[in-house]
Motif scaffolding. Structure first.
Motif, mmCIF file in Angstrom:
data_model
loop_
_atom_site.group_PDB
_atom_site.id
_atom_site.type_symbol
_atom_site.label_atom_id
_atom_site.label_comp_id
_atom_site.label_asym_id
_atom_site.label_seq_id
_atom_site.Cartn_x
_atom_site.Cartn_y
_atom_site.Cartn_z
ATOM 1 N N ASP A 185 0.862 -1.174 0.000
ATOM 2 C CA ASP A 185 0.000 0.000 0.000
ATOM 3 C C ASP A 185 0.905 1.233 0.000
ATOM 4 O O ASP A 185 2.130 1.129 -0.181
ATOM 5 N N THR A 186 0.334 2.402 0.214
ATOM 6 C CA THR A 186 1.129 3.627 0.109
ATOM 7 C C THR A 186 2.153 3.789 1.211
ATOM 8 O O THR A 186 3.013 4.658 1.134
ATOM 9 N N GLY A 187 2.078 2.959 2.258
ATOM 10 C CA GLY A 187 3.083 3.027 3.311
ATOM 11 C C GLY A 187 4.457 2.606 2.830
ATOM 12 O O GLY A 187 5.472 2.951 3.435
ATOM 13 N N GLY A 188 4.518 1.849 1.749
ATOM 14 C CA GLY A 188 5.802 1.432 1.200
ATOM 15 C C GLY A 188 6.375 0.204 1.879
ATOM 16 O O GLY A 188 5.915 -0.234 2.929
ATOM 17 N N ILE A 189 7.400 -0.345 1.280
ATOM 18 C CA ILE A 189 7.986 -1.600 1.737
ATOM 19 C C ILE A 189 8.715 -1.450 3.061
ATOM 20 O O ILE A 189 8.867 -2.404 3.816
ATOM 21 N N ASN A 190 9.174 -0.241 3.371
ATOM 22 C CA ASN A 190 9.907 -0.003 4.620
ATOM 23 C C ASN A 190 9.070 0.777 5.626
ATOM 24 O O ASN A 190 9.566 1.671 6.308
ATOM 25 N N ASP A 191 7.786 0.414 5.749
ATOM 26 C CA ASP A 191 6.887 1.152 6.639
ATOM 27 C C ASP A 191 7.062 0.776 8.106
ATOM 28 O O ASP A 191 6.381 1.303 8.974
ATOM 29 N N GLN A 192 7.982 -0.147 8.403
ATOM 30 C CA GLN A 192 8.194 -0.641 9.770
ATOM 31 C C GLN A 192 6.932 -1.303 10.311
ATOM 32 O O GLN A 192 6.769 -1.452 11.526
ATOM 33 N N SER A 193 6.042 -1.719 9.420
ATOM 34 C CA SER A 193 4.748 -2.253 9.839
ATOM 35 C C SER A 193 4.351 -3.417 8.935
ATOM 36 O O SER A 193 5.186 -4.260 8.617
ATOM 37 N N PHE A 194 3.086 -3.450 8.481
ATOM 38 C CA PHE A 194 2.592 -4.667 7.845
ATOM 39 C C PHE A 194 3.120 -4.903 6.442
ATOM 40 O O PHE A 194 3.274 -6.046 6.025
ATOM 41 N N ASN A 195 3.432 -3.851 5.666
ATOM 42 C CA ASN A 195 4.038 -4.076 4.355
ATOM 43 C C ASN A 195 5.406 -4.738 4.500
ATOM 44 O O ASN A 195 5.727 -5.707 3.814
ATOM 45 N N GLN A 196 6.199 -4.200 5.408
ATOM 46 C CA GLN A 196 7.537 -4.741 5.643
ATOM 47 C C GLN A 196 7.455 -6.169 6.164
ATOM 48 O O GLN A 196 8.215 -7.042 5.747
ATOM 49 N N SER A 197 6.513 -6.409 7.058
ATOM 50 C CA SER A 197 6.341 -7.749 7.600
ATOM 51 C C SER A 197 5.944 -8.745 6.511
ATOM 52 O O SER A 197 6.448 -9.876 6.470
ATOM 53 N N ALA A 198 5.051 -8.334 5.613
ATOM 54 C CA ALA A 198 4.632 -9.215 4.518
ATOM 55 C C ALA A 198 5.818 -9.588 3.635
ATOM 56 O O ALA A 198 5.995 -10.753 3.250
ATOM 57 N N TRP A 199 6.654 -8.600 3.317
ATOM 58 C CA TRP A 199 7.817 -8.855 2.473
ATOM 59 C C TRP A 199 8.813 -9.764 3.185
ATOM 60 O O TRP A 199 9.403 -10.658 2.574
ATOM 61 N N GLU A 200 8.980 -9.581 4.483
ATOM 62 C CA GLU A 200 9.875 -10.453 5.236
ATOM 63 C C GLU A 200 9.380 -11.895 5.202
ATOM 64 O O GLU A 200 10.176 -12.842 5.119
ATOM 65 N N GLY A 201 8.050 -12.074 5.235
ATOM 66 C CA GLY A 201 7.484 -13.410 5.141
ATOM 67 C C GLY A 201 7.785 -14.060 3.806
ATOM 68 O O GLY A 201 8.128 -15.249 3.738
ATOM 69 N N LEU A 202 7.695 -13.283 2.726
ATOM 70 C CA LEU A 202 8.008 -13.828 1.401
ATOM 71 C C LEU A 202 9.492 -14.136 1.272
ATOM 72 O O LEU A 202 9.878 -15.119 0.623
#
Length: 353
Positions: free
Chosen positions: A51-68
């Motif tokens: 979403d607009t928070g970006g990949i380094n949002d320190q939140s759910f976008n970043q967490s999702a990418w870490e899971g992948l």
């Protein structure tokens, strides 16, 4: 007590448990891929749009990418992402990732819901999944992933209520929605549950940044809350929440993180965090899709019972005994003795008891 410690440790370490045990935002300019450098090989490809928070949002976008990334390391699957800048980019980003050969495509956040549904209808041969959205009629090639976010929010609200010395605490949300209601009302209920135990009144100030990416707005809201007497503020605001944490550091007050353990952002000021293990869910659902081929047409829900939400084991900033008391509250939620509210109506019923 052994079980309680295991629960917290498992959440902090993002335990791998089976999918069977477990059960918002805008489109793009950055692309990233990765795969395991070991001998593991896989033809399977998983991709996500943020979403607009970006990949380094320190939140759910970043967490999702870490899971992948974990999925790639363990299986050799190819993983990719595209950062989204505005809502109109969502469909385009999904098309780009599909054209690059992704077998399973993720939308991170409820705001991706329309784009995921449109893409799924246009590409019935591909699998899609979305974090934080449940469709009324889920397409056969779409999997929804939801969390009972009110449960960890209740826990951190209880911590806030047990910690505040001014009897004023705050909540900063991103964009108002049914999803963020879970965080707000779960938190407020936890605060009031603690207040009732303590026999005192605690005020909860609530304000929304109207954005998941405006750190300056988040900081301004939190700074005002602190200056007006709040000594603990919980945020559920994605990238805007990093501003809330900055405000806590400047005011030398307590802040409660969200989604991930955010203590590393302000070790002396993060009281605790409401964990929502997005990365774990993304990894497990992707692995199940990779192994079974088709997982669509359903919504999977994760909560305390599934050990997929909670608070970190590290609790050095909490007053003595509060961590253990909070785990006892979590046990009541898990057993069904206590139900954390997720809506305003449920909250009003809860506090009226």
């Amino acid at each position: 007590m052994k079980f309680k410690k295991a629960l917290a440790l498992g959440l902090a370490a993002a335990l791998t448990i089976s999918l069977a045990a477990c059960g918002g935002s805008k489109g793009g300019d950055k692309e990233k891929s990765g795969s395991d450098s070991s001998e593991k090989k896989s033809d399977y490809s998983v991709a996500m749009i943020t979403d607009t928070g970006g990949i380094n949002d320190q939140s759910f976008n970043q967490s999702a990418w870490e899971g992948l990334q974990e999925l790639s390391e363990e299986t050799g699957a190819e993983v990719n992402y595209i950062e989204s800048k505005q809502v109109s980019d969502f469909v385009t980003n999904l098309e780009r990732l599909g054209d690059k050969g992704a077998t399973l495509l993720w939308g991170v956040g409820y705001a991706c819901a329309d784009a995921i549904e449109e893409a799924a209808q246009s590409n019935p041969d591909l699998q899609y999944a979305i974090v934080d959205n449940a469709y009324e009629n889920t397409p056969d090639n779409v999997t929804g992933v939801m969390f009972r976010a009110q449960e960890p929010s209740f826990m951190v609200g209880y911590v806030a209520g047990k910690t505040t010395e001014t009897n004023q605490v705050g909540f900063v949300g991103g964009i108002a929605s049914g999803l963020i209601d879970q965080f707000q009302y779960g938190y407020e209920a936890g605060v009031q549950y603690a207040a009732k135990e303590l026999g005192k009144d605690i005020k909860v100030s609530v304000q929304y940044a109207e954005s998941f990416s405006d750190a300056a707005k988040g900081k301004a809201i939190a700074s005002k809350m602190y200056s007006e007497g709040c000594d603990v503020v919980y945020h559920a605001a994605g990238g805007s929440g990093t501003g809330v944490i900055e405000a806590a550091k400047e005011a030398d007050k307590w802040v409660i993180g969200v989604d991930r353990d955010q203590a590393y952002l302000a070790p002396d000021n993060v009281l605790t965090s409401a964990l929502k293990l997005v990365g774990k869910a993304v990894k497990e659902v992707s692995l199940d899709a990779m192994n079974s081929g088709e997982i669509g047409g359903q919504t999977l829900t994760y909560g305390l019972k599934e050990e997929c939400v909670g608070i970190p084991e590290e609790h050095g900033n909490m007053p003595e005994g509060v961590y253990e008391e909070t785990l006892a509250v979590a046990d009541k939620i898990k057993s069904g003795e206590l139900t954390a509210p997720s809506t305003e109506d449920e909250y009003n019923e809860f506090v009226a008891k």
